[in-house]
Motif scaffolding. Structure first.
Motif, PDB file in Angstrom:
ATOM      1  N   PRO A  58     -96.491 117.757  89.915  1.00  0.00           N
ATOM      2  CA  PRO A  58     -97.628 117.491  89.017  1.00  0.00           C
ATOM      3  C   PRO A  58     -97.502 118.149  87.646  1.00  0.00           C
ATOM      4  O   PRO A  58     -97.905 117.572  86.637  1.00  0.00           O
ATOM      5  CB  PRO A  58     -98.827 118.046  89.797  1.00  0.00           C
ATOM      6  CG  PRO A  58     -98.405 117.990  91.232  1.00  0.00           C
ATOM      7  CD  PRO A  58     -96.930 118.267  91.230  1.00  0.00           C
ATOM      8  N   ASN A  59     -96.952 119.372  87.603  1.00  0.00           N
ATOM      9  CA  ASN A  59     -96.843 120.090  86.318  1.00  0.00           C
ATOM     10  C   ASN A  59     -95.392 120.305  85.921  1.00  0.00           C
ATOM     11  O   ASN A  59     -95.037 121.339  85.356  1.00  0.00           O
ATOM     12  CB  ASN A  59     -97.576 121.421  86.395  1.00  0.00           C
ATOM     13  CG  ASN A  59     -96.966 122.383  87.409  1.00  0.00           C
ATOM     14  OD1 ASN A  59     -96.349 121.955  88.381  1.00  0.00           O
ATOM     15  ND2 ASN A  59     -97.141 123.672  87.186  1.00  0.00           N
ATOM     16  N   SER A  60     -94.559 119.310  86.195  1.00  0.00           N
ATOM     17  CA  SER A  60     -93.122 119.451  85.940  1.00  0.00           C
ATOM     18  C   SER A  60     -92.812 119.683  84.465  1.00  0.00           C
ATOM     19  O   SER A  60     -91.838 120.361  84.127  1.00  0.00           O
ATOM     20  CB  SER A  60     -92.356 118.219  86.442  1.00  0.00           C
ATOM     21  OG  SER A  60     -92.808 117.040  85.809  1.00  0.00           O
ATOM     22  N   VAL A  61     -93.633 119.145  83.569  1.00  0.00           N
ATOM     23  CA  VAL A  61     -93.388 119.337  82.135  1.00  0.00           C
ATOM     24  C   VAL A  61     -93.565 120.810  81.771  1.00  0.00           C
ATOM     25  O   VAL A  61     -92.757 121.382  81.019  1.00  0.00           O
ATOM     26  CB  VAL A  61     -94.309 118.438  81.296  1.00  0.00           C
ATOM     27  CG1 VAL A  61     -94.116 118.718  79.812  1.00  0.00           C
ATOM     28  CG2 VAL A  61     -94.027 116.965  81.597  1.00  0.00           C
ATOM     29  N   MET A 110     -97.467 121.894  93.159  1.00  0.00           N
ATOM     30  CA  MET A 110     -97.580 122.582  91.875  1.00  0.00           C
ATOM     31  C   MET A 110     -96.667 123.810  91.893  1.00  0.00           C
ATOM     32  O   MET A 110     -96.614 124.546  92.873  1.00  0.00           O
ATOM     33  CB  MET A 110     -99.018 123.015  91.633  1.00  0.00           C
ATOM     34  CG  MET A 110     -99.991 121.868  91.407  1.00  0.00           C
ATOM     35  SD  MET A 110     -99.908 121.183  89.735  1.00  0.00           S
ATOM     36  CE  MET A 110    -100.720 122.474  88.810  1.00  0.00           C
ATOM     37  N   ILE A 111     -95.944 124.019  90.804  1.00  0.00           N
ATOM     38  CA  ILE A 111     -95.036 125.152  90.678  1.00  0.00           C
ATOM     39  C   ILE A 111     -95.534 126.049  89.554  1.00  0.00           C
ATOM     40  O   ILE A 111     -95.948 125.566  88.489  1.00  0.00           O
ATOM     41  CB  ILE A 111     -93.604 124.664  90.369  1.00  0.00           C
ATOM     42  CG1 ILE A 111     -93.112 123.688  91.443  1.00  0.00           C
ATOM     43  CG2 ILE A 111     -92.651 125.846  90.244  1.00  0.00           C
ATOM     44  CD1 ILE A 111     -93.017 124.255  92.827  1.00  0.00           C
ATOM     45  N   ASP A 112     -95.479 127.342  89.766  1.00  0.00           N
ATOM     46  CA  ASP A 112     -95.858 128.290  88.724  1.00  0.00           C
ATOM     47  C   ASP A 112     -94.757 128.321  87.661  1.00  0.00           C
ATOM     48  O   ASP A 112     -93.636 128.750  87.946  1.00  0.00           O
ATOM     49  CB  ASP A 112     -96.038 129.679  89.340  1.00  0.00           C
ATOM     50  CG  ASP A 112     -96.445 130.729  88.322  1.00  0.00           C
ATOM     51  OD1 ASP A 112     -96.513 130.413  87.119  1.00  0.00           O
ATOM     52  OD2 ASP A 112     -96.670 131.885  88.728  1.00  0.00           O
ATOM     53  N   PRO A 113     -95.035 127.869  86.441  1.00  0.00           N
ATOM     54  CA  PRO A 113     -93.993 127.862  85.404  1.00  0.00           C
ATOM     55  C   PRO A 113     -93.410 129.242  85.127  1.00  0.00           C
ATOM     56  O   PRO A 113     -92.202 129.376  84.889  1.00  0.00           O
ATOM     57  CB  PRO A 113     -94.720 127.303  84.176  1.00  0.00           C
ATOM     58  CG  PRO A 113     -95.847 126.497  84.732  1.00  0.00           C
ATOM     59  CD  PRO A 113     -96.284 127.249  85.952  1.00  0.00           C
ATOM     60  N   PHE A 147     -93.848 107.122  89.005  1.00  0.00           N
ATOM     61  CA  PHE A 147     -93.937 108.500  89.466  1.00  0.00           C
ATOM     62  C   PHE A 147     -93.242 109.405  88.454  1.00  0.00           C
ATOM     63  O   PHE A 147     -92.292 108.999  87.812  1.00  0.00           O
ATOM     64  CB  PHE A 147     -93.264 108.663  90.837  1.00  0.00           C
ATOM     65  CG  PHE A 147     -93.730 107.666  91.855  1.00  0.00           C
ATOM     66  CD1 PHE A 147     -94.881 107.897  92.590  1.00  0.00           C
ATOM     67  CD2 PHE A 147     -93.029 106.489  92.068  1.00  0.00           C
ATOM     68  CE1 PHE A 147     -95.323 106.971  93.516  1.00  0.00           C
ATOM     69  CE2 PHE A 147     -93.458 105.551  93.001  1.00  0.00           C
ATOM     70  CZ  PHE A 147     -94.617 105.797  93.728  1.00  0.00           C
ATOM     71  N   GLY A 148     -93.714 110.622  88.353  1.00  0.00           N
ATOM     72  CA  GLY A 148     -93.021 111.572  87.507  1.00  0.00           C
ATOM     73  C   GLY A 148     -93.510 111.570  86.079  1.00  0.00           C
ATOM     74  O   GLY A 148     -94.383 110.803  85.671  1.00  0.00           O
ATOM     75  N   ASN A 149     -92.917 112.456  85.298  1.00  0.00           N
ATOM     76  CA  ASN A 149     -93.302 112.667  83.894  1.00  0.00           C
ATOM     77  C   ASN A 149     -92.094 112.432  82.993  1.00  0.00           C
ATOM     78  O   ASN A 149     -91.756 113.263  82.150  1.00  0.00           O
ATOM     79  CB  ASN A 149     -93.823 114.105  83.732  1.00  0.00           C
ATOM     80  CG  ASN A 149     -95.046 114.372  84.581  1.00  0.00           C
ATOM     81  OD1 ASN A 149     -96.133 113.891  84.294  1.00  0.00           O
ATOM     82  ND2 ASN A 149     -94.876 115.144  85.649  1.00  0.00           N
ATOM     83  N   ALA A 153     -90.997 125.954  80.369  1.00  0.00           N
ATOM     84  CA  ALA A 153     -90.802 127.384  80.607  1.00  0.00           C
ATOM     85  C   ALA A 153     -89.329 127.710  80.812  1.00  0.00           C
ATOM     86  O   ALA A 153     -88.809 128.707  80.284  1.00  0.00           O
ATOM     87  CB  ALA A 153     -91.626 127.827  81.817  1.00  0.00           C
ATOM     88  N   VAL A 154     -88.650 126.867  81.563  1.00  0.00           N
ATOM     89  CA  VAL A 154     -87.209 127.071  81.785  1.00  0.00           C
ATOM     90  C   VAL A 154     -86.435 126.870  80.491  1.00  0.00           C
ATOM     91  O   VAL A 154     -85.510 127.620  80.165  1.00  0.00           O
ATOM     92  CB  VAL A 154     -86.689 126.123  82.890  1.00  0.00           C
ATOM     93  CG1 VAL A 154     -85.173 126.208  83.007  1.00  0.00           C
ATOM     94  CG2 VAL A 154     -87.355 126.447  84.219  1.00  0.00           C
TER      95      VAL A 154
END
Length: 243
Positions: A226-229, A185-188, A21-23, A234-235
């Motif tokens: 899903p889009n953690s990268v 999903m998180i908005d970067p 799981f995860g990236n 962005a952070v």
């Protein structure tokens, strides 16, 4: 708000057996610190070994991420525990990860509870005593939420405390994290905006619109979104601009 530029941390090693799981691999190039699952909510000896080895290779600091004994629920379901039981399950898990950090010639950096356990300890000083004792035994800081039992009990035990900000979880009006069973999903751009606003002293908006003034030293991006990268990148861009 934080006086110094915060650093980025991420939960990793949350696989079991052949399931992953995860990236983790991509995130290791973006974060400063990782929190490695220790076997109760996820992770197994081989996963811990590979995760620690990969982090050491990239010069990333490694902390323990102990959770509740609930692999099926990924440690996100509350379980009734006594203070002594909290100490025992944390000691067991942190000790396991510390053995792997020693194998690769590095030191354990911190302890940060996972999921439901994180929230349980934040709200209950008696339970938090067990966690503070474990952090004290290993001589490492504790990652948690400022202004909660995480911080006050650590102060009682002279345990260094690292306050966190979350960009991929919502807060309620009381400043408590809203733990979701499944990542979304998180908005970067929204994550970056939250960090930038918080660093500048503007606070963080709770789910109901309440403005929260949160003190923080580190920012967490979960690896299993899903889009953690993209979120972490962005952070990272925001943090790089602070230097």
């Amino acid at each position: 708000m934080t006086a110094a530029t915060p650093y980025l941390n991420s939960d990793m090693g949350e696989g079991v057996g052949l399931h992953r799981f995860g990236n983790d691999e991509a995130l290791l190039d973006l974060v400063d610190v990782i929190n490695v699952a220790c076997g109760y909510h996820a992770g197994d000896p081989d996963v811990m070994d590979r995760t620690v080895a990969a982090a050491v290779e990239r010069g990333v600091r490694i902390g323990a991420h102990p959770g509740l004994p609930d692999i099926a629920g990924f440690g996100r379901r509350r379980i009734a525990l006594l203070p002594d039981e909290v100490e025992s399950i944390l000691l067991y898990q942190v000790g396991a990860l510390a053995a792997f950090t020693a194998k690769y010639g590095t030191n354990l950096n911190h302890v940060k509870p996972h999921g439901a356990l994180y929230g349980m300890l934040a709200a209950d000083p008696e339970l938090m005593v067990g966690a503070a004792r474990v952090a004290s035994q290993f001589g490492v800081p504790f990652f948690g939420l400022a202004g909660t039992a995480h911080e006050t009990v650590c102060a009682d035990f002279d345990v260094p405390f690292v306050a966190e900000l979350y960009v991929d979880l919502n807060y309620n009006a009381s400043g408590e994290l809203i733990i979701q069973r499944r990542p979304e999903m998180i908005d970067p751009l929204a994550a970056a905006a939250r960090v930038e606003r918080a660093i500048e002293g503007g606070g963080v908006l709770a789910l109901d619109g309440t403005e929260l003034k949160l003190r923080f030293d580190s920012i967490c991006v979960h690896s299993d979104a899903p889009n953690s990268v993209d979120v972490a990148a962005a952070v990272r861009t925001v943090l790089n601009r602070q230097h």
